[in-house]
Design a protein around this motif. Structure first.
Motif, PDB file in Angstrom:
ATOM      1  N   ARG A   1       0.825  -1.188   0.000  1.00  0.00           N
ATOM      2  CA  ARG A   1       0.000   0.000   0.000  1.00  0.00           C
ATOM      3  C   ARG A   1       0.871   1.254   0.000  1.00  0.00           C
ATOM      4  N   GLU A   2       1.995   1.230   0.695  1.00  0.00           N
ATOM      5  CA  GLU A   2       2.878   2.401   0.714  1.00  0.00           C
ATOM      6  C   GLU A   2       3.467   2.669  -0.668  1.00  0.00           C
ATOM      7  N   VAL A   3       3.773   1.608  -1.401  1.00  0.00           N
ATOM      8  CA  VAL A   3       4.294   1.773  -2.761  1.00  0.00           C
ATOM      9  C   VAL A   3       3.235   2.431  -3.646  1.00  0.00           C
ATOM     10  N   ASP A   5       0.714   4.300  -2.679  1.00  0.00           N
ATOM     11  CA  ASP A   5       0.541   5.674  -2.223  1.00  0.00           C
ATOM     12  C   ASP A   5       1.641   6.568  -2.780  1.00  0.00           C
ATOM     13  N   THR A   6       2.856   6.086  -2.784  1.00  0.00           N
ATOM     14  CA  THR A   6       3.979   6.867  -3.300  1.00  0.00           C
ATOM     15  C   THR A   6       3.846   7.122  -4.796  1.00  0.00           C
ATOM     16  N   LEU A  35      -6.502   6.181  -1.754  1.00  0.00           N
ATOM     17  CA  LEU A  35      -5.205   6.708  -2.175  1.00  0.00           C
ATOM     18  C   LEU A  35      -5.329   7.804  -3.233  1.00  0.00           C
TER      19      LEU A  35
END
Length: 77
Positions: A1-3, A5-6, A35
């Motif tokens: 999920r962080e990828v 979002d980035t 996102l």
């Protein structure tokens, strides 16, 4: 999920729209909505079809793909 979002954040900072492909279920769409992904496409919105089936769909049912909240759209594919 962080990828994800980035990637979305970087694209937006570069004034690009983000299209998420391969959306197969509501959970995936919900995460991408959170996102702030701009557009979605995949089996959740429409299955592949023979080319002969597409023309009538476009001519007679152009309003079946309605804008999602905040200007986001779901498209077949």
């Amino acid at each position: 999920r962080e990828v994800l979002d980035t990637i979305v954040m970087l694209a937006h900072r570069l004034d690009m729209l983000v299209t998420a492909e391969g959306i197969e279920n509501e959970r995936q769409a919900a995460v991408l909505e959170i996102l702030a992904c701009d557009q979605f496409q995949g089996y959740l919105y429409g299955r592949p079809a023979p080319a002969a089936d597409i023309t009538p769909l476009l001519l007679h049912e152009a309003d079946i793909v309605a804008p999602a909240p905040h200007g986001r759209t779901g498209t077949a594919g």
